[in-house]
Design a protein around this motif. Structure first.
Motif, PDB file in Angstrom:
ATOM      1  N   LEU A  22     -16.770  -1.796 -14.956  1.00 19.06           N
ATOM      2  CA  LEU A  22     -17.044  -0.407 -15.343  1.00 19.06           C
ATOM      3  C   LEU A  22     -16.435   0.562 -14.333  1.00 19.06           C
ATOM      4  O   LEU A  22     -15.891   1.601 -14.710  1.00 19.06           O
ATOM      5  CB  LEU A  22     -18.553  -0.181 -15.442  1.00 19.06           C
ATOM      6  CG  LEU A  22     -19.256  -0.741 -16.678  1.00 19.06           C
ATOM      7  CD1 LEU A  22     -20.759  -0.594 -16.530  1.00 19.06           C
ATOM      8  CD2 LEU A  22     -18.773  -0.027 -17.930  1.00 19.06           C
ATOM      9  N   GLY A  23     -16.541   0.212 -13.037  1.00 22.64           N
ATOM     10  CA  GLY A  23     -15.952   1.066 -12.004  1.00 22.64           C
ATOM     11  C   GLY A  23     -14.449   1.162 -12.135  1.00 22.64           C
ATOM     12  O   GLY A  23     -13.863   2.248 -12.040  1.00 22.64           O
ATOM     13  N   TYR A  24     -13.812   0.002 -12.350  1.00 23.28           N
ATOM     14  CA  TYR A  24     -12.359  -0.009 -12.569  1.00 23.28           C
ATOM     15  C   TYR A  24     -11.986   0.858 -13.771  1.00 23.28           C
ATOM     16  O   TYR A  24     -11.050   1.665 -13.720  1.00 23.28           O
ATOM     17  CB  TYR A  24     -11.876  -1.439 -12.843  1.00 23.28           C
ATOM     18  CG  TYR A  24     -11.578  -2.267 -11.626  1.00 23.28           C
ATOM     19  CD1 TYR A  24     -10.536  -1.933 -10.763  1.00 23.28           C
ATOM     20  CD2 TYR A  24     -12.311  -3.412 -11.345  1.00 23.28           C
ATOM     21  CE1 TYR A  24     -10.249  -2.718  -9.658  1.00 23.28           C
ATOM     22  CE2 TYR A  24     -12.034  -4.202 -10.245  1.00 23.28           C
ATOM     23  CZ  TYR A  24     -10.998  -3.850  -9.407  1.00 23.28           C
ATOM     24  OH  TYR A  24     -10.716  -4.623  -8.308  1.00 23.28           O
ATOM     25  N   SER A  25     -12.727   0.653 -14.876  1.00 21.58           N
ATOM     26  CA  SER A  25     -12.381   1.333 -16.128  1.00 21.58           C
ATOM     27  C   SER A  25     -12.533   2.840 -16.026  1.00 21.58           C
ATOM     28  O   SER A  25     -11.704   3.594 -16.543  1.00 21.58           O
ATOM     29  CB  SER A  25     -13.263   0.802 -17.260  1.00 21.58           C
ATOM     30  OG  SER A  25     -13.056  -0.573 -17.444  1.00 21.58           O
ATOM     31  N   MET A  26     -13.604   3.289 -15.361  1.00 22.65           N
ATOM     32  CA  MET A  26     -13.835   4.729 -15.244  1.00 22.65           C
ATOM     33  C   MET A  26     -12.721   5.391 -14.434  1.00 22.65           C
ATOM     34  O   MET A  26     -12.183   6.434 -14.830  1.00 22.65           O
ATOM     35  CB  MET A  26     -15.187   4.993 -14.590  1.00 22.65           C
ATOM     36  CG  MET A  26     -16.372   4.656 -15.459  1.00 22.65           C
ATOM     37  SD  MET A  26     -17.942   5.052 -14.672  1.00 22.65           S
ATOM     38  CE  MET A  26     -17.832   6.832 -14.600  1.00 22.65           C
ATOM     39  N   VAL A  27     -12.364   4.778 -13.304  1.00 25.12           N
ATOM     40  CA  VAL A  27     -11.320   5.363 -12.461  1.00 25.12           C
ATOM     41  C   VAL A  27      -9.980   5.361 -13.180  1.00 25.12           C
ATOM     42  O   VAL A  27      -9.249   6.360 -13.171  1.00 25.12           O
ATOM     43  CB  VAL A  27     -11.219   4.605 -11.118  1.00 25.12           C
ATOM     44  CG1 VAL A  27      -9.995   5.058 -10.335  1.00 25.12           C
ATOM     45  CG2 VAL A  27     -12.479   4.836 -10.290  1.00 25.12           C
ATOM     46  N   TYR A  28      -9.660   4.249 -13.842  1.00 25.92           N
ATOM     47  CA  TYR A  28      -8.373   4.198 -14.545  1.00 25.92           C
ATOM     48  C   TYR A  28      -8.371   5.155 -15.735  1.00 25.92           C
ATOM     49  O   TYR A  28      -7.365   5.824 -16.001  1.00 25.92           O
ATOM     50  CB  TYR A  28      -8.073   2.780 -15.025  1.00 25.92           C
ATOM     51  CG  TYR A  28      -6.723   2.691 -15.688  1.00 25.92           C
ATOM     52  CD1 TYR A  28      -5.556   2.664 -14.932  1.00 25.92           C
ATOM     53  CD2 TYR A  28      -6.609   2.692 -17.076  1.00 25.92           C
ATOM     54  CE1 TYR A  28      -4.316   2.623 -15.542  1.00 25.92           C
ATOM     55  CE2 TYR A  28      -5.375   2.644 -17.695  1.00 25.92           C
ATOM     56  CZ  TYR A  28      -4.227   2.612 -16.920  1.00 25.92           C
ATOM     57  OH  TYR A  28      -2.999   2.572 -17.522  1.00 25.92           O
ATOM     58  N   GLY A  29      -9.486   5.219 -16.447  1.00 24.81           N
ATOM     59  CA  GLY A  29      -9.521   6.067 -17.635  1.00 24.81           C
ATOM     60  C   GLY A  29      -9.376   7.537 -17.318  1.00 24.81           C
ATOM     61  O   GLY A  29      -8.824   8.295 -18.113  1.00 24.81           O
ATOM     62  N   ILE A  30      -9.853   7.974 -16.150  1.00 17.98           N
ATOM     63  CA  ILE A  30      -9.827   9.401 -15.819  1.00 17.98           C
ATOM     64  C   ILE A  30      -8.706   9.746 -14.846  1.00 17.98           C
ATOM     65  O   ILE A  30      -7.961  10.698 -15.057  1.00 17.98           O
ATOM     66  CB  ILE A  30     -11.197   9.826 -15.247  1.00 17.98           C
ATOM     67  CG1 ILE A  30     -12.257   9.704 -16.351  1.00 17.98           C
ATOM     68  CG2 ILE A  30     -11.147  11.255 -14.705  1.00 17.98           C
ATOM     69  CD1 ILE A  30     -13.666   9.939 -15.889  1.00 17.98           C
TER      70      ILE A  30
END
Length: 227
Positions: A22-30
């Motif tokens: 989730l941490g990876y995804s949030m940073v990459y997504g934004i």
């Protein structure tokens, strides 16, 4: 029964990877960047919890809160010092910087805490027995924590003003800025949330596999990145 026991254990470990992912995804997504230092924030969170419990004899819940606070502050500092100056740089420059931050955190941990493996204290024992099936309470707590985090995060992203700003920045940072959204602030909040989740995952991980060392986050970080 053995297969069912292995399946539940796999769900528990997969839940840890999901929280990290989730941490990876949030940073990459934004921010549209791959934060390869995320795994090392896990390592820092594990060390903080280890010393809080073993050296200062704090309750597990307090150790988790302390680990979340330290990792959240660390995540924001990393974003401000290492990534913010590269906001307009190429993806390759950001990627190289992320790898550099990862090595910096690992070697700093070696200097501060040594290279030897430390055994994390037992924080939860016992299991739920249903006939021949035995499920450790820690596995159940891990799965429940993952589900709770996902539900809360989904509500936060969809229902709050900051969450809507995150979605706007993910779609188009330029348009979001024109609409009055402070993009830099939103990215910092994203790093803070991701790093806080990494701390929770760290405690769950070392509680199940009680070994703490400076390269702890490398393997689960890669697996969670794949996830």
């Amino acid at each position: 029964m053995a297969f069912l026991s292995y399946l539940i254990g796999g769900l528990g470990l997969g839940s840890v990877y999901a929280i990290i992912a989730l941490g990876y995804s949030m940073v990459y997504g934004i921010a549209k960047m791959l934060n390869f230092a995320h795994g090392d924030i896990i390592m820092v969170g594990a060390f903080v919890a280890y010393f809080a419990i073993s050296s200062y004899h704090l309750p597990v819940f307090v150790a988790v809160i302390l680990s979340v606070v330290v990792c959240t502050v660390l995540g924001v500092l990393i974003e401000k010092l290492a990534y913010k100056p590269l906001r307009q740089a190429s993806s390759l420059s950001v990627l190289i910087t992320a790898i550099g931050v990862s090595y910096f955190l690992q070697n700093s941990a070696m200097l501060l805490w040594g290279t030897d493996t430390k055994i994390f204290p037992t924080v939860m024992s016992g299991s739920l027995n249903i006939g021949e099936l035995s499920v450790p309470y820690l596995t159940l707590v891990t799965i429940a924590a993952c589900m709770l985090i996902m539900v809360v995060l989904t509500l936060f992203i969809n229902k709050t003003k900051i969450g809507r700003a995150m979605r706007a920045c993910s779609e188009d940072k330029g348009a979001a800025a024109l609409m009055g959204i402070n993009v830099n602030r939103i990215i910092s909040i994203t790093f803070a949330i991701g790093s806080g989740l990494a701390a929770i995952a760290a405690v769950l991980l070392v509680a199940a596999y009680p070994s703490v060392y400076p390269t702890l986050g490398s393997m689960p970080g890669i697996k969670a990145f794949t996830a």
